[in-house]
Design an enzyme around this catalytic site. Structure first.
Site, PDB file in Angstrom:
ATOM      1  N   ARG A   1      23.871 -15.842  10.930  1.00 47.36           N
ATOM      2  CA  ARG A   1      25.064 -16.634  10.616  1.00 47.36           C
ATOM      3  C   ARG A   1      24.693 -17.719   9.612  1.00 47.36           C
ATOM      4  O   ARG A   1      23.521 -17.978   9.347  1.00 47.36           O
ATOM      5  CB  ARG A   1      25.634 -17.286  11.874  1.00 47.36           C
ATOM      6  CG  ARG A   1      24.697 -18.258  12.577  1.00 47.36           C
ATOM      7  CD  ARG A   1      25.372 -18.888  13.780  1.00 47.36           C
ATOM      8  NE  ARG A   1      24.495 -19.787  14.522  1.00 47.36           N
ATOM      9  CZ  ARG A   1      24.258 -21.051  14.213  1.00 47.36           C
ATOM     10  NH1 ARG A   1      24.809 -21.580  13.113  1.00 47.36           N
ATOM     11  NH2 ARG A   1      23.465 -21.806  14.952  1.00 47.36           N
TER      12      ARG A   1
ATOM     13  N   HIS B   1       0.837  -1.190   0.000  1.00 50.33           N
ATOM     14  CA  HIS B   1       0.000   0.000   0.000  1.00 50.33           C
ATOM     15  C   HIS B   1       0.878   1.248   0.000  1.00 50.33           C
ATOM     16  O   HIS B   1       2.013   1.219   0.487  1.00 50.33           O
ATOM     17  CB  HIS B   1      -0.907   0.000   1.228  1.00 50.33           C
ATOM     18  CG  HIS B   1      -1.882  -1.137   1.257  1.00 50.33           C
ATOM     19  ND1 HIS B   1      -3.084  -1.093   0.599  1.00 50.33           N
ATOM     20  CD2 HIS B   1      -1.816  -2.356   1.859  1.00 50.33           C
ATOM     21  CE1 HIS B   1      -3.730  -2.228   0.795  1.00 50.33           C
ATOM     22  NE2 HIS B   1      -2.975  -3.021   1.554  1.00 50.33           N
TER      23      HIS B   1
ATOM     24  N   ALA C   1      11.721 -17.159  15.029  1.00 53.29           N
ATOM     25  CA  ALA C   1      10.369 -16.819  15.458  1.00 53.29           C
ATOM     26  C   ALA C   1      10.185 -15.310  15.589  1.00 53.29           C
ATOM     27  O   ALA C   1      11.055 -14.599  16.091  1.00 53.29           O
ATOM     28  CB  ALA C   1      10.064 -17.504  16.787  1.00 53.29           C
TER      29      ALA C   1
END
Length: 205
Positions: free
Chosen positions: A190, A113, A167
């Site tokens: 890494r 958008h 996560a």
């Protein structure tokens, strides 16, 4: 060009186009139908997925609940797994390789958008139909990736092969092959090496 062709090519398109609206409505209905089934209703779930995700590779499984904007513009490779609450806004092609795992609450969001608020506001046609200025960019996820819980991948991003995305990450730019990347925005932490093998960790076997 049709509005569908504009959308899939990354141009500004008419979000109120009747054909696009029809396909979105169908995909939303099929998503709900799938979410209303039980895991052991395998034949029923398979029939729904044939209509919602015609490009679902052999051996791939979506746990549900799920939410797709179109479904037909998403391609899964073979032996993929998506845990609870996968959301896919496939206004541009979304290509997922083989052996890709998604943790709970992952989102693949192709739409983009405008940043300027005046350009982002709803507009109205003479008949009162609302639309906005919107475009999208494709998403590609390479073979062998694992996206952990609550990962969001933004439009225009390519994630290389054999990556792990930590996560809660928000992936806003390309990620190269074979790395662990995490954060908001997501950055390479890494490389993944043989030292990461579960066979090298004590007490797992």
């Amino acid at each position: 060009m049709t509005e569908t062709e504009k959308m899939l090519s990354g141009m500004i398109y008419d979000t109120s186009d009747k054909e696009l609206a029809k396909r979105r409505t169908l995909a939303h209905k099929l998503s709900k139908d799938y979410n209303d089934t039980y895991e052991d209703e395998e034949e029923k779930r398979a029939e729904i997925l044939k209509k919602l995700l015609p490009n679902l590779g052999k051996g791939s499984y979506v746990q549900g609940p799920i939410q797709f904007d179109y479904g037909c513009y998403t391609t899964f490779g073979e032996n993929c797994f998506a845990n609870f609450n996968l959301t896919v806004l496939d206004c541009c092609p979304i290509t997922i390789g083989n052996d890709v795992f998604f943790g709970p609450n992952c989102t693949l969001a192709a739409p983009i958008h405008p940043l300027i608020s005046e350009e982002r506001k709803l507009r109205f046609k003479e008949d009162g139909t609302a639309y906005d200025l919107e475009y999208a960019a494709p998403i590609t996820i390479g073979d062998g990736c694992w996206l952990a819980s609550n990962v969001t991948v933004c439009g225009g991003v390519t994630i290389g092969k054999n990556c792990v995305i930590g996560a809660g990450s928000v992936v806003t730019r390309d990620i190269p092959d074979g790395v662990f990347a995490a954060g908001v925005p997501c950055k390479v932490i890494r490389e993944i090496t043989e030292e990461d093998s579960i066979y090298r960790k004590n007490g797992l076997f």
